[in-house]
Scaffold this motif. Sequence first.
Motif, PDB file in Angstrom:
ATOM      1  N   GLN A  30       0.807  -1.220   0.000  1.00 25.81           N
ATOM      2  CA  GLN A  30       0.000   0.000   0.000  1.00 25.81           C
ATOM      3  C   GLN A  30       0.843   1.273   0.000  1.00 25.81           C
ATOM      4  OE1 GLN A  30      -3.506   0.045   2.633  1.00 25.81           O
ATOM      5  NE2 GLN A  30      -2.986  -2.068   3.161  1.00 25.81           N
ATOM      6  N   GLY A  31       2.130   1.127   0.199  1.00 26.02           N
ATOM      7  CA  GLY A  31       3.020   2.291   0.250  1.00 26.02           C
ATOM      8  C   GLY A  31       4.336   1.892   0.872  1.00 26.02           C
ATOM      9  N   ALA A  32       4.260   1.509   2.177  1.00 27.57           N
ATOM     10  CA  ALA A  32       5.445   0.998   2.884  1.00 27.57           C
ATOM     11  C   ALA A  32       5.025  -0.139   3.801  1.00 27.57           C
ATOM     12  CB  ALA A  32       6.121   2.112   3.677  1.00 27.57           C
ATOM     13  N   THR A  33       4.091  -0.969   3.331  1.00 27.15           N
ATOM     14  CA  THR A  33       3.547  -2.048   4.165  1.00 27.15           C
ATOM     15  C   THR A  33       4.201  -3.393   3.871  1.00 27.15           C
ATOM     16  OG1 THR A  33       1.742  -2.354   2.565  1.00 27.15           O
ATOM     17  CG2 THR A  33       1.308  -0.927   4.457  1.00 27.15           C
ATOM     18  N   THR A  90      -6.645  -1.535   8.534  1.00 30.68           N
ATOM     19  CA  THR A  90      -7.716  -0.854   9.286  1.00 30.68           C
ATOM     20  C   THR A  90      -7.918  -1.517  10.647  1.00 30.68           C
ATOM     21  OG1 THR A  90      -8.826  -0.253   7.223  1.00 30.68           O
ATOM     22  CG2 THR A  90     -10.136  -0.160   9.240  1.00 30.68           C
ATOM     23  N   SER A  91      -7.953  -2.840  10.679  1.00 35.46           N
ATOM     24  CA  SER A  91      -8.147  -3.582  11.933  1.00 35.46           C
ATOM     25  C   SER A  91      -7.014  -3.340  12.915  1.00 35.46           C
ATOM     26  CB  SER A  91      -8.258  -5.086  11.653  1.00 35.46           C
ATOM     27  OG  SER A  91      -9.420  -5.375  10.930  1.00 35.46           O
ATOM     28  N   LEU A  92      -5.793  -3.215  12.404  1.00 32.83           N
ATOM     29  CA  LEU A  92      -4.623  -3.017  13.276  1.00 32.83           C
ATOM     30  C   LEU A  92      -4.420  -1.554  13.645  1.00 32.83           C
ATOM     31  CD1 LEU A  92      -2.076  -5.446  11.544  1.00 32.83           C
ATOM     32  CD2 LEU A  92      -3.177  -5.758  13.773  1.00 32.83           C
ATOM     33  N   GLY A  93      -5.249  -0.668  13.113  1.00 33.04           N
ATOM     34  CA  GLY A  93      -5.131   0.754  13.441  1.00 33.04           C
ATOM     35  C   GLY A  93      -3.953   1.431  12.774  1.00 33.04           C
ATOM     36  N   ILE A  94      -3.511   0.903  11.630  1.00 29.78           N
ATOM     37  CA  ILE A  94      -2.397   1.511  10.892  1.00 29.78           C
ATOM     38  C   ILE A  94      -2.956   2.658  10.054  1.00 29.78           C
ATOM     39  CG2 ILE A  94      -0.557   1.144   9.205  1.00 29.78           C
ATOM     40  CD1 ILE A  94      -0.560  -1.815  10.046  1.00 29.78           C
ATOM     41  N   VAL A  97       0.145   4.359   5.992  1.00 28.42           N
ATOM     42  CA  VAL A  97       0.697   3.187   5.291  1.00 28.42           C
ATOM     43  C   VAL A  97       2.020   3.498   4.604  1.00 28.42           C
ATOM     44  CG1 VAL A  97      -1.551   2.095   4.940  1.00 28.42           C
ATOM     45  CG2 VAL A  97      -0.678   3.705   3.220  1.00 28.42           C
ATOM     46  N   PHE A  98       2.454   4.749   4.660  1.00 33.59           N
ATOM     47  CA  PHE A  98       3.735   5.135   4.056  1.00 33.59           C
ATOM     48  C   PHE A  98       4.854   5.224   5.099  1.00 33.59           C
ATOM     49  CE2 PHE A  98       0.453   6.761   1.238  1.00 33.59           C
ATOM     50  CZ  PHE A  98       0.887   6.291   0.001  1.00 33.59           C
ATOM     51  N   GLU A  99       4.554   4.776   6.324  1.00 34.68           N
ATOM     52  CA  GLU A  99       5.544   4.803   7.404  1.00 34.68           C
ATOM     53  C   GLU A  99       6.053   3.390   7.659  1.00 34.68           C
ATOM     54  OE1 GLU A  99       5.977   6.435  12.011  1.00 34.68           O
ATOM     55  OE2 GLU A  99       3.998   6.154  11.123  1.00 34.68           O
ATOM     56  N   ARG A 108       3.994 -10.043  16.487  1.00 35.37           N
ATOM     57  CA  ARG A 108       3.534 -10.197  17.868  1.00 35.37           C
ATOM     58  C   ARG A 108       2.148  -9.569  18.055  1.00 35.37           C
ATOM     59  NH1 ARG A 108       7.519 -11.570  21.471  1.00 35.37           N
ATOM     60  NH2 ARG A 108       6.391 -10.552  23.150  1.00 35.37           N
ATOM     61  N   LYS A 109       1.952  -8.413  17.450  1.00 33.29           N
ATOM     62  CA  LYS A 109       0.673  -7.708  17.602  1.00 33.29           C
ATOM     63  C   LYS A 109      -0.480  -8.520  17.013  1.00 33.29           C
ATOM     64  CE  LYS A 109       0.714  -3.233  17.362  1.00 33.29           C
ATOM     65  NZ  LYS A 109       0.757  -1.815  16.911  1.00 33.29           N
ATOM     66  N   ILE A 110      -0.271  -9.114  15.850  1.00 32.63           N
ATOM     67  CA  ILE A 110      -1.316  -9.908  15.206  1.00 32.63           C
ATOM     68  C   ILE A 110      -1.658 -11.137  16.041  1.00 32.63           C
ATOM     69  CG2 ILE A 110      -1.815 -11.387  13.209  1.00 32.63           C
ATOM     70  CD1 ILE A 110      -0.256  -9.352  11.495  1.00 32.63           C
ATOM     71  N   LEU A 111      -0.643 -11.856  16.509  1.00 35.64           N
ATOM     72  CA  LEU A 111      -0.894 -13.074  17.287  1.00 35.64           C
ATOM     73  C   LEU A 111      -1.578 -12.761  18.611  1.00 35.64           C
ATOM     74  CD1 LEU A 111       2.290 -15.250  16.682  1.00 35.64           C
ATOM     75  CD2 LEU A 111       0.110 -15.262  15.484  1.00 35.64           C
ATOM     76  N   LYS A 112      -1.239 -11.633  19.199  1.00 35.63           N
ATOM     77  CA  LYS A 112      -1.890 -11.242  20.445  1.00 35.63           C
ATOM     78  C   LYS A 112      -3.358 -10.894  20.199  1.00 35.63           C
ATOM     79  CE  LYS A 112      -1.468  -7.984  24.295  1.00 35.63           C
ATOM     80  NZ  LYS A 112      -0.725  -6.822  24.841  1.00 35.63           N
ATOM     81  N   ALA A 113      -3.636 -10.265  19.055  1.00 34.90           N
ATOM     82  CA  ALA A 113      -5.001  -9.808  18.760  1.00 34.90           C
ATOM     83  C   ALA A 113      -5.937 -10.958  18.388  1.00 34.90           C
ATOM     84  CB  ALA A 113      -4.970  -8.771  17.639  1.00 34.90           C
ATOM     85  N   VAL A 114      -5.412 -12.008  17.728  1.00 38.60           N
ATOM     86  CA  VAL A 114      -6.296 -13.088  17.268  1.00 38.60           C
ATOM     87  C   VAL A 114      -6.677 -14.054  18.375  1.00 38.60           C
ATOM     88  CG1 VAL A 114      -5.434 -12.980  14.912  1.00 38.60           C
ATOM     89  CG2 VAL A 114      -4.351 -14.551  16.517  1.00 38.60           C
ATOM     90  N   GLY A 115      -5.944 -14.051  19.500  1.00 37.32           N
ATOM     91  CA  GLY A 115      -6.282 -14.938  20.615  1.00 37.32           C
ATOM     92  C   GLY A 115      -5.679 -16.323  20.459  1.00 37.32           C
ATOM     93  N   THR A 116      -5.759 -17.111  21.549  1.00 38.26           N
ATOM     94  CA  THR A 116      -5.083 -18.413  21.596  1.00 38.26           C
ATOM     95  C   THR A 116      -5.695 -19.440  20.649  1.00 38.26           C
ATOM     96  OG1 THR A 116      -6.469 -19.013  23.498  1.00 38.26           O
ATOM     97  CG2 THR A 116      -4.289 -18.110  23.964  1.00 38.26           C
ATOM     98  N   HIS A 117      -6.955 -19.260  20.259  1.00 36.83           N
ATOM     99  CA  HIS A 117      -7.578 -20.206  19.315  1.00 36.83           C
ATOM    100  C   HIS A 117      -6.718 -20.362  18.058  1.00 36.83           C
ATOM    101  CE1 HIS A 117     -10.408 -22.037  16.550  1.00 36.83           C
ATOM    102  NE2 HIS A 117     -10.306 -20.986  15.751  1.00 36.83           N
ATOM    103  N   ALA A 118      -6.201 -19.255  17.572  1.00 33.06           N
ATOM    104  CA  ALA A 118      -5.396 -19.288  16.348  1.00 33.06           C
ATOM    105  C   ALA A 118      -3.901 -19.266  16.625  1.00 33.06           C
ATOM    106  CB  ALA A 118      -5.767 -18.112  15.450  1.00 33.06           C
TER     107      ALA A 118
END
Length: 594
Positions: A30-33, A90-94, A97-99, A108-118
């Motif tokens: 998207q720019g710097a993602t 959008t879900s991660l609050g980014i 997108v150019f940063e 780490r942020k994604i795994l923490k947000a999805v919970g232990t199920h995943a």
Amino acid sequence: MKNPDTLTAPKISRESPDRNEVQYNGLKNQGATCYLNAVLQCLFMTPVFREAVKSFKAPEDCDEENLLLQLQKLFTRLSENAATTKGITTSLGIRNVFEQQDAVEYYRKILKAVGTHASKVFEGKMNNITKCNKCCNKTTETNTFISILLSIDVVNDKKYDMKKSLKTFFEHSILEKDDWMYCEGCDRKTETETWSEIAEYPTVLTLHLKRFDFDYLQMRYKKNECHLDVPLSLPNEDNRPGYELYAVINHTGGYSSGHYDTIIRSYENGKWYRFDDYNVTRSSEASLQNSSLPYMLMYRKSLSPDSIKTTALSPDSIKTTALSPDCIKTTALNPGSIKTTALNPDCIKTTALNPDCIKTTALNPDCIKTTALNPGSIPYPLKILLVGPSRAGKSTVGNIILGGNYFPSKSGPGTVTKESMVKTVKKVTVVDTPNLFSLNKSSWATEMQKCFKLSDPGPNVILWVTPISKFSEQQQGLFHTFKKRLDSETKKRMMIIFTKGRELKKLGQPIDRFISDHRKLRKVVSCCQNRYHVIDINDGHNYTSDLLKKLMDVASKKATPITQRQFECLRRRQKNIKATIQCTNLVNNDKIKA
């Protein structure tokens, strides 16, 4: 950074017709993602995680921005064609997108947000052990981990030995005298030995190379670009299971700019591919040798010979093995259980007659609970004591927890809270304290007695409030001065609140890196069993729900809160000991005079 105009992924070149060849697709930058694309491709190419995401059943009232829901949509699109990550950002609050951001931080942020199920496939248990070398008393703290940070002990022009560094991570070390821990048995700071052990190894072991260090001469972060031969496997040794490499995230460039791509070995056909945003090309193991690019490495636990043999004898189970290895192992090793299930219709009938159970499984309670949580919705009373240095933002933290302006707070150099205050909203009670560390011993004891009386029976959570800053020896001393006056059970209830979270953006680093870069702060966080929370006190009450959830987790531990009666007993015991010492000194003086 690459920013293609289209989402069309180029076809992977095929040297010869191969029925086992798998077509994979890229992700739009998207720019710097690129940091996010690299992480998402690694997660997508982890079959157990991918299936866990696909099996997620979103409740009717689930927010459209729910991360698991967006991952599910992305993985479905990515299975068929190149895709965009707009829903994920959008879900991660980014917002920008150019940063450039750090790939490991967002892993780490994604795994923490999805919970232990995943995320459970990436989770292990780590024991952090400290030992008093005087009385040999040991303290063990067990925490969940999803990655291990490996230090780099060579300069740019030298070759790095990753296996040696992994062994060094678990070596015993003697702390410097300034960092000695307080021993309850010896009742003083003593020479301290510390080390870590893995109690439970994860299915996927993630290793993060610490390539960035702060240069105090140039006052900036510098990257270590040493070369290494990435080990393709980690042998079974020292109680560790064997692991096979399957993904490497590479980084080129400096600290604040650069580019990420990833090299992944396909689980389906065993071949290596390079994922560079929307480009997907064939690669090989050779690209991982003598390279200065590897930044994060992912190893999958090796299959045992028995499990391979069983799979080969059961063609149907091969498909299921890719989806749920645990399920297959149980079925294959315990055929009797299959018969029993079939011969027990009551069990099947009972399951079918319990729709509530099925409904609960389909819901994402963490998502719902976090959204609705407030002082009136928690299931049991919380008694919270706020302590910390002057002007740390204790009153503001209290207001954030309670969801309103209950304690006076204002900016400026002066101390706002002159004496301990208590406020209760629904089931949450917060006790705000003045600057306890400016008081003499007598006044300190009086004020602490008042604090415990205001939070009686409690407190069941003690929050040490401190701003994001370089952690000084004075701050460490204040913390240990307070901590050593608590009993062992109450110490288990401590948690750190970092205020002025906006400073992390100015520093350009995540909180875990900030902690790891400050040794004294790292020790203090360890004393609180690695429990901490970051807030920006300028953002009002946006943090109330998340913070209450963490406080409930702390309060739900088995340790019982200290009560006013216990505190008074402790004071009487200290007075009796002091009186006994004084009497002994008087008797000795009389003997000397005689």
